[in-house]
Write an enzyme that holds these catalytic residues in place. Structure first.
Site, PDB file in Angstrom:
ATOM      1  N   ARG A 127      22.032  27.514   4.688  1.00 19.47           N
ATOM      2  CA  ARG A 127      23.499  26.184   3.858  1.00 19.47           C
ATOM      3  C   ARG A 127      24.190  25.432   4.762  1.00 19.47           C
ATOM      4  O   ARG A 127      24.053  24.138   3.898  1.00 19.47           O
ATOM      5  CB  ARG A 127      24.167  27.389   3.411  1.00 19.47           C
ATOM      6  CG  ARG A 127      23.452  28.554   2.942  1.00 19.47           C
ATOM      7  CD  ARG A 127      22.614  27.795   0.947  1.00 19.47           C
ATOM      8  NE  ARG A 127      22.207  29.952   1.278  1.00 19.47           N
ATOM      9  CZ  ARG A 127      21.110  29.623   0.124  1.00 19.47           C
ATOM     10  NH1 ARG A 127      20.249  28.661  -0.102  1.00 19.47           N
ATOM     11  NH2 ARG A 127      21.078  31.162  -0.656  1.00 19.47           N
ATOM     12  N   ARG A 164      10.034  33.058   5.479  1.00 17.40           N
ATOM     13  CA  ARG A 164      11.511  33.963   6.032  1.00 17.40           C
ATOM     14  C   ARG A 164      11.462  35.243   7.077  1.00 17.40           C
ATOM     15  O   ARG A 164      12.406  35.728   7.583  1.00 17.40           O
ATOM     16  CB  ARG A 164      12.375  33.648   4.879  1.00 17.40           C
ATOM     17  CG  ARG A 164      12.618  33.015   3.757  1.00 17.40           C
ATOM     18  CD  ARG A 164      13.336  32.979   2.905  1.00 17.40           C
ATOM     19  NE  ARG A 164      14.180  34.005   2.681  1.00 17.40           N
ATOM     20  CZ  ARG A 164      14.905  34.995   1.036  1.00 17.40           C
ATOM     21  NH1 ARG A 164      14.739  34.712   0.523  1.00 17.40           N
ATOM     22  NH2 ARG A 164      16.566  34.671   1.495  1.00 17.40           N
ATOM     23  N   HIS A 176      14.485  35.980  -8.124  1.00 19.01           N
ATOM     24  CA  HIS A 176      15.501  35.093  -8.920  1.00 19.01           C
ATOM     25  C   HIS A 176      14.811  34.359 -10.182  1.00 19.01           C
ATOM     26  O   HIS A 176      15.797  34.360 -11.194  1.00 19.01           O
ATOM     27  CB  HIS A 176      15.781  33.693  -8.079  1.00 19.01           C
ATOM     28  CG  HIS A 176      16.004  34.162  -7.193  1.00 19.01           C
ATOM     29  ND1 HIS A 176      15.354  34.552  -5.604  1.00 19.01           N
ATOM     30  CD2 HIS A 176      17.785  33.700  -6.211  1.00 19.01           C
ATOM     31  CE1 HIS A 176      16.074  34.086  -4.829  1.00 19.01           C
ATOM     32  NE2 HIS A 176      17.715  34.084  -5.098  1.00 19.01           N
ATOM     33  N   ASP A 189      21.672  42.784  -3.678  1.00 20.34           N
ATOM     34  CA  ASP A 189      21.208  40.838  -3.621  1.00 20.34           C
ATOM     35  C   ASP A 189      21.719  40.360  -5.185  1.00 20.34           C
ATOM     36  O   ASP A 189      22.807  41.163  -5.977  1.00 20.34           O
ATOM     37  CB  ASP A 189      20.858  40.871  -4.119  1.00 20.34           C
ATOM     38  CG  ASP A 189      19.214  39.658  -3.477  1.00 20.34           C
ATOM     39  OD1 ASP A 189      20.411  38.445  -2.780  1.00 20.34           O
ATOM     40  OD2 ASP A 189      18.303  39.213  -3.472  1.00 20.34           O
TER      41      ASP A 189
END
Length: 365
Positions: A111, A175, A218, A288
């Site tokens: 980020r 990742r 997601h 999460d």
């Protein structure tokens, strides 16, 4: 970290944190079990997130650079000076120091980007393949960057084994450190160690392993029943044995072999049974994002909150980004309090999580 606060004041704040859960009221304990995202580059006394910190004792915040619901890069992160000021403002309203978190893994998931004036690092896959020195260097750069800008918690390193290189949420984004669980263990240990050396807490994710998933949680239900194997537990088993993890994040994956009814985040069999009992983990468990569709499409908000707490989660994370609700903390806090008041969730269960959270917060310096 709270390096912007005078050391004497910070020491006084930390010593004032109650040593046992029973010395705190229920509102405080519940608030410490919540972490939320919010909108804004600055905050003041009228900001919803500040009201949550002051009135509902919110335990942590998570910052993003991109607002998913709005579809643009306007959220919390614009420049180093702005972020430092924002994090100082947030901490100034907290009685118990906040966890100030961010996803800063490296590569495609960071980020604090170069374009905002921060130091960028390569992906986990890249650094692990390059050897220990590269992992240490990247971990240290991430840790010092976060520390310098007022963060004390990184949602990293990823402990997922790269079982499926085409996994949309893990493998394709590089990742995972490696397809070799021993290399994942080694690189995660080194990365977490450098974060710790920088004064930043690490968080292993996503338990019990997201690397074989063929879909993105997601976006909806992620079923790994046919692809997950126990080799994905190896990094967790070995790192827990070495007492490396300070926090572990659950995955929203469904695995009928581990729990035929619930995804990991909501599963007592997985969190309490496997993670705490079988692997012996005694630290903080964080979910999460509870706003992800793997949860919201299958469960009502209150039901998901209840199940996560009953499963053994200590902190419920509401990224508040996939869809934005300025009252999310107020709603969640009230729901949990009602569950305790009517006996659905025991007071003792809340105390257990609160105590684990305080133990971890007392390591902040």
């Amino acid at each position: 970290m709270f390096q912007r606060l005078p050391l004497v004041i910070l020491s006084l704040i930390l010593t004032m944190i109650p040593t046992v859960a029973t010395s705190a009221d229920l509102d405080t304990m519940i608030g410490q079990m919540l972490m939320a995202g919010f909108r804004g580059y600055t905050v003041d006394t009228n900001s919803p997130i500040v009201q949550d910190i002051k009135d509902r004792h919110l335990g942590g915040v998570v910052l993003f650079d991109y607002d998913v619901e709005l579809g643009k890069a306007e959220r919390n992160i614009k420049s180093p000076d702005q972020v430092k000021k924002l994090n100082r403002q947030l901490q100034s309203f907290a009685t118990t120091p906040l966890f100030v978190a961010v996803d800063q893994e490296g590569g495609k998931v960071q980020r604090l980007k170069r374009e905002y004036g921060f130091h960028a690092t390569p992906s986990a896959q890249n650094i692990c393949a390059s050897g220990d020195f590269k992992v240490r260097t990247s971990g240290y750069m991430v840790g010092t960057t976060l520390s310098a800008n007022g963060f004390n918690l990184d949602f990293a390193p990823v402990a997922d084994v790269n079982v499926n290189p085409d996994s949309p949420a893990i493998g394709k984004l590089e990742r995972s450190f490696s397809a070799d669980p021993q290399k994942v263990t080694r690189c995660a240990e080194l990365f977490a160690g450098e974060l710790k050396r920088s004064g930043v807490l690490s968080c292993l994710k996503h338990f019990p392993g997201h690397g074989s998933a063929g879909t993105d949680s997601h976006m909806g239900v992620t079923d790994v029943t046919k692809t997950w194997t126990e080799t994905e537990l190896i990094p967790y088993r070995e790192l827990i044995a070495k007492r490396i993890p300070t926090m572990i994040m659950t995955a929203h994956i469904f695995n009928a072999h581990l729990d035929p009814k619930y995804p990991a985040t909501l599963s007592h069999k997985i969190i309490t049974g496997i993670l705490r009992t079988d692997l012996g983990y005694k630290g903080v468990v964080i979910t999460d994002d509870m706003n992800m569709k793997a949860i919201t499409e299958q469960f009502g908000q209150e039901e998901a909150i209840r199940l996560a707490i009953e499963a053994g989660a200590d902190i419920l994370l509401f990224g508040n980004n996939l869809r934005y609700d300025p009252d999310i903390v107020k709603t969640a806090h009230a729901a949990i309090k009602q569950m305790v008041d009517n006996g659905t969730i025991s007071h003792k269960r809340i105390e257990q999580s609160y105590e684990r959270i305080l133990v971890l917060k007392k390591t902040l310096n």
